[in-house]
Scaffold this motif. Structure first.
Motif, PDB file in Angstrom:
ATOM      1  N   MET A   1     -42.192 -55.062 -19.280  1.00 26.36           N
ATOM      2  CA  MET A   1     -42.383 -53.617 -19.231  1.00 26.36           C
ATOM      3  C   MET A   1     -43.784 -53.323 -18.713  1.00 26.36           C
ATOM      4  O   MET A   1     -44.747 -53.939 -19.135  1.00 26.36           O
ATOM      5  N   ALA A   2     -43.885 -52.370 -17.801  1.00 22.85           N
ATOM      6  CA  ALA A   2     -45.167 -51.965 -17.240  1.00 22.85           C
ATOM      7  C   ALA A   2     -45.750 -50.851 -18.117  1.00 22.85           C
ATOM      8  O   ALA A   2     -45.345 -49.695 -18.005  1.00 22.85           O
ATOM      9  N   TYR A   3     -46.691 -51.206 -18.968  1.00 26.61           N
ATOM     10  CA  TYR A   3     -47.236 -50.239 -19.927  1.00 26.61           C
ATOM     11  C   TYR A   3     -47.987 -49.077 -19.279  1.00 26.61           C
ATOM     12  O   TYR A   3     -47.879 -47.945 -19.766  1.00 26.61           O
ATOM     13  N   PRO A   4     -48.748 -49.283 -18.193  1.00 30.65           N
ATOM     14  CA  PRO A   4     -49.370 -48.117 -17.569  1.00 30.65           C
ATOM     15  C   PRO A   4     -48.339 -47.120 -17.026  1.00 30.65           C
ATOM     16  O   PRO A   4     -48.535 -45.898 -17.134  1.00 30.65           O
ATOM     17  N   ILE A   5     -47.241 -47.628 -16.482  1.00 34.94           N
ATOM     18  CA  ILE A   5     -46.195 -46.725 -15.981  1.00 34.94           C
ATOM     19  C   ILE A   5     -45.521 -46.014 -17.153  1.00 34.94           C
ATOM     20  O   ILE A   5     -45.219 -44.822 -17.075  1.00 34.94           O
ATOM     21  N   LEU A   6     -45.319 -46.730 -18.242  1.00 34.25           N
ATOM     22  CA  LEU A   6     -44.762 -46.107 -19.448  1.00 34.25           C
ATOM     23  C   LEU A   6     -45.697 -45.013 -19.961  1.00 34.25           C
ATOM     24  O   LEU A   6     -45.245 -43.939 -20.367  1.00 34.25           O
ATOM     25  N   ALA A  67     -40.202 -48.125 -15.910  1.00 33.42           N
ATOM     26  CA  ALA A  67     -40.878 -48.647 -17.104  1.00 33.42           C
ATOM     27  C   ALA A  67     -39.873 -49.131 -18.145  1.00 33.42           C
ATOM     28  O   ALA A  67     -40.092 -50.152 -18.791  1.00 33.42           O
ATOM     29  N   LEU A  68     -38.784 -48.413 -18.310  1.00 36.45           N
ATOM     30  CA  LEU A  68     -37.830 -48.744 -19.364  1.00 36.45           C
ATOM     31  C   LEU A  68     -36.646 -49.577 -18.890  1.00 36.45           C
ATOM     32  O   LEU A  68     -36.114 -50.388 -19.653  1.00 36.45           O
ATOM     33  N   TRP A  69     -36.218 -49.359 -17.657  1.00 39.35           N
ATOM     34  CA  TRP A  69     -35.003 -50.025 -17.182  1.00 39.35           C
ATOM     35  C   TRP A  69     -35.250 -50.969 -16.020  1.00 39.35           C
ATOM     36  O   TRP A  69     -34.325 -51.479 -15.415  1.00 39.35           O
ATOM     37  N   GLY A  70     -36.503 -51.183 -15.677  1.00 35.91           N
ATOM     38  CA  GLY A  70     -36.852 -52.135 -14.619  1.00 35.91           C
ATOM     39  C   GLY A  70     -36.552 -51.590 -13.236  1.00 35.91           C
ATOM     40  O   GLY A  70     -36.236 -50.426 -13.045  1.00 35.91           O
ATOM     41  N   GLY A  71     -36.685 -52.458 -12.285  1.00 38.57           N
ATOM     42  CA  GLY A  71     -36.468 -52.060 -10.913  1.00 38.57           C
ATOM     43  C   GLY A  71     -37.778 -51.892 -10.183  1.00 38.57           C
ATOM     44  O   GLY A  71     -38.845 -52.269 -10.669  1.00 38.57           O
ATOM     45  N   SER A  72     -37.683 -51.302  -9.028  1.00 37.42           N
ATOM     46  CA  SER A  72     -38.838 -51.144  -8.158  1.00 37.42           C
ATOM     47  C   SER A  72     -39.846 -50.159  -8.720  1.00 37.42           C
ATOM     48  O   SER A  72     -39.482 -49.124  -9.294  1.00 37.42           O
ATOM     49  N   ASN A  73     -41.115 -50.455  -8.521  1.00 40.37           N
ATOM     50  CA  ASN A  73     -42.177 -49.527  -8.919  1.00 40.37           C
ATOM     51  C   ASN A  73     -42.394 -48.434  -7.868  1.00 40.37           C
ATOM     52  O   ASN A  73     -43.290 -47.613  -8.026  1.00 40.37           O
ATOM     53  N   ASP A  74     -41.580 -48.437  -6.815  1.00 39.82           N
ATOM     54  CA  ASP A  74     -41.697 -47.392  -5.798  1.00 39.82           C
ATOM     55  C   ASP A  74     -41.472 -46.005  -6.400  1.00 39.82           C
ATOM     56  O   ASP A  74     -42.083 -45.031  -5.968  1.00 39.82           O
ATOM     57  N   PHE A 118     -52.733 -43.708 -14.423  1.00 43.70           N
ATOM     58  CA  PHE A 118     -51.821 -44.684 -15.030  1.00 43.70           C
ATOM     59  C   PHE A 118     -50.696 -45.061 -14.075  1.00 43.70           C
ATOM     60  O   PHE A 118     -50.295 -46.231 -13.979  1.00 43.70           O
ATOM     61  N   GLY A 119     -50.168 -44.073 -13.363  1.00 44.52           N
ATOM     62  CA  GLY A 119     -49.066 -44.340 -12.457  1.00 44.52           C
ATOM     63  C   GLY A 119     -49.452 -45.265 -11.320  1.00 44.52           C
ATOM     64  O   GLY A 119     -48.733 -46.234 -11.020  1.00 44.52           O
ATOM     65  N   PHE A 120     -50.596 -44.983 -10.685  1.00 42.67           N
ATOM     66  CA  PHE A 120     -51.044 -45.869  -9.589  1.00 42.67           C
ATOM     67  C   PHE A 120     -51.419 -47.249 -10.141  1.00 42.67           C
ATOM     68  O   PHE A 120     -51.111 -48.268  -9.522  1.00 42.67           O
ATOM     69  N   TRP A 121     -52.065 -47.283 -11.285  1.00 41.95           N
ATOM     70  CA  TRP A 121     -52.442 -48.550 -11.896  1.00 41.95           C
ATOM     71  C   TRP A 121     -51.207 -49.428 -12.109  1.00 41.95           C
ATOM     72  O   TRP A 121     -51.180 -50.596 -11.758  1.00 41.95           O
ATOM     73  N   GLY A 122     -50.177 -48.833 -12.673  1.00 41.37           N
ATOM     74  CA  GLY A 122     -48.977 -49.613 -12.965  1.00 41.37           C
ATOM     75  C   GLY A 122     -48.135 -49.948 -11.754  1.00 41.37           C
ATOM     76  O   GLY A 122     -47.500 -50.991 -11.697  1.00 41.37           O
ATOM     77  N   SER A 123     -48.122 -49.064 -10.762  1.00 40.33           N
ATOM     78  CA  SER A 123     -47.248 -49.293  -9.614  1.00 40.33           C
ATOM     79  C   SER A 123     -47.887 -50.130  -8.524  1.00 40.33           C
ATOM     80  O   SER A 123     -47.183 -50.758  -7.726  1.00 40.33           O
TER      81      SER A 123
END
Length: 125
Positions: A1-6, A67-74, A118-123
Motif C-alpha cells: 500500500m502506498a501510504y502517501p497516496i492513501l 492506494a487501496l486496490w492497487g494498480g497504476s499510480n497514474d 502527498f499525491g506526487f510523493w506517492g505517485s
C-alpha cells in the motif's frame, strides 16, 4: 500500500465532506436564498457548486483506488495535478480578486497543497 497516496486520498475525502456538509449550509443555501440574484446566474453558480462536489469526489477516488486496490499510480498522478491546479487557483484568487479577503476567509487553495505533495510523493517515488 502506498501510504502517501492513501494520505492524499484521505485528505481529499475529508475536504469533499467539508465541502458538501459544511459548505452546503454556509455557501450553497445562502446562494439559493439570495433574492438579489437573477435566476440564471444563481443556478449556474449552484450547478458549478455541484461540479466541484463531483470533482472533489473524483479526486478522492483517483487517490484511493490505487492506494487501496492497487494498480497504476497514474490515477494518483492525475489527482495530484488536479490538487495542484486547485491550490494554485485558490491561492491566486485572493491575489486577483477585487474583494479584500484574507487567507483565513478564503483558505480553500491552501487545503490542496498537502494533497498535491502527498499525491506526487506517492505517485512519482
Amino acid at each position: 500500500m502506498a501510504y502517501p497516496i492513501l494520505a492524499a486520498g484521505g485528505l481529499s475525502a475529508i475536504i469533499t465532506l467539508i465541502h458538501v456538509f459544511m459548505g452546503g449550509p454556509e455557501v450553497a443555501r445562502p446562494l439559493l436564498a439570495a433574492g438579489d440574484l437573477e435566476k440564471q446566474p444563481k443556478y449556474v453558480a449552484y450547478y458549478c457548486w455541484h461540479l466541484v462536489s463531483i470533482s472533489l469526489g473524483l479526486m478522492s477516488l483517483l487517490f484511493l483506488w490505487p492506494a487501496l486496490w492497487g494498480g497504476s499510480n497514474d490515477l494518483a498522478f492525475m489527482g495530484s495535478i488536479m490538487a495542484t491546479l486547485f491550490a494554485l487557483w485558490g491561492i491566486g484568487l485572493r491575489q486577483f480578486s477585487k474583494a479584500d479577503l484574507t487567507f483565513t476567509e478564503l483558505p480553500q487553495g491552501w487545503l490542496f497543497v498537502p494533497i498535491a505533495i502527498f499525491g506526487f510523493w506517492g505517485s512519482l517515488f
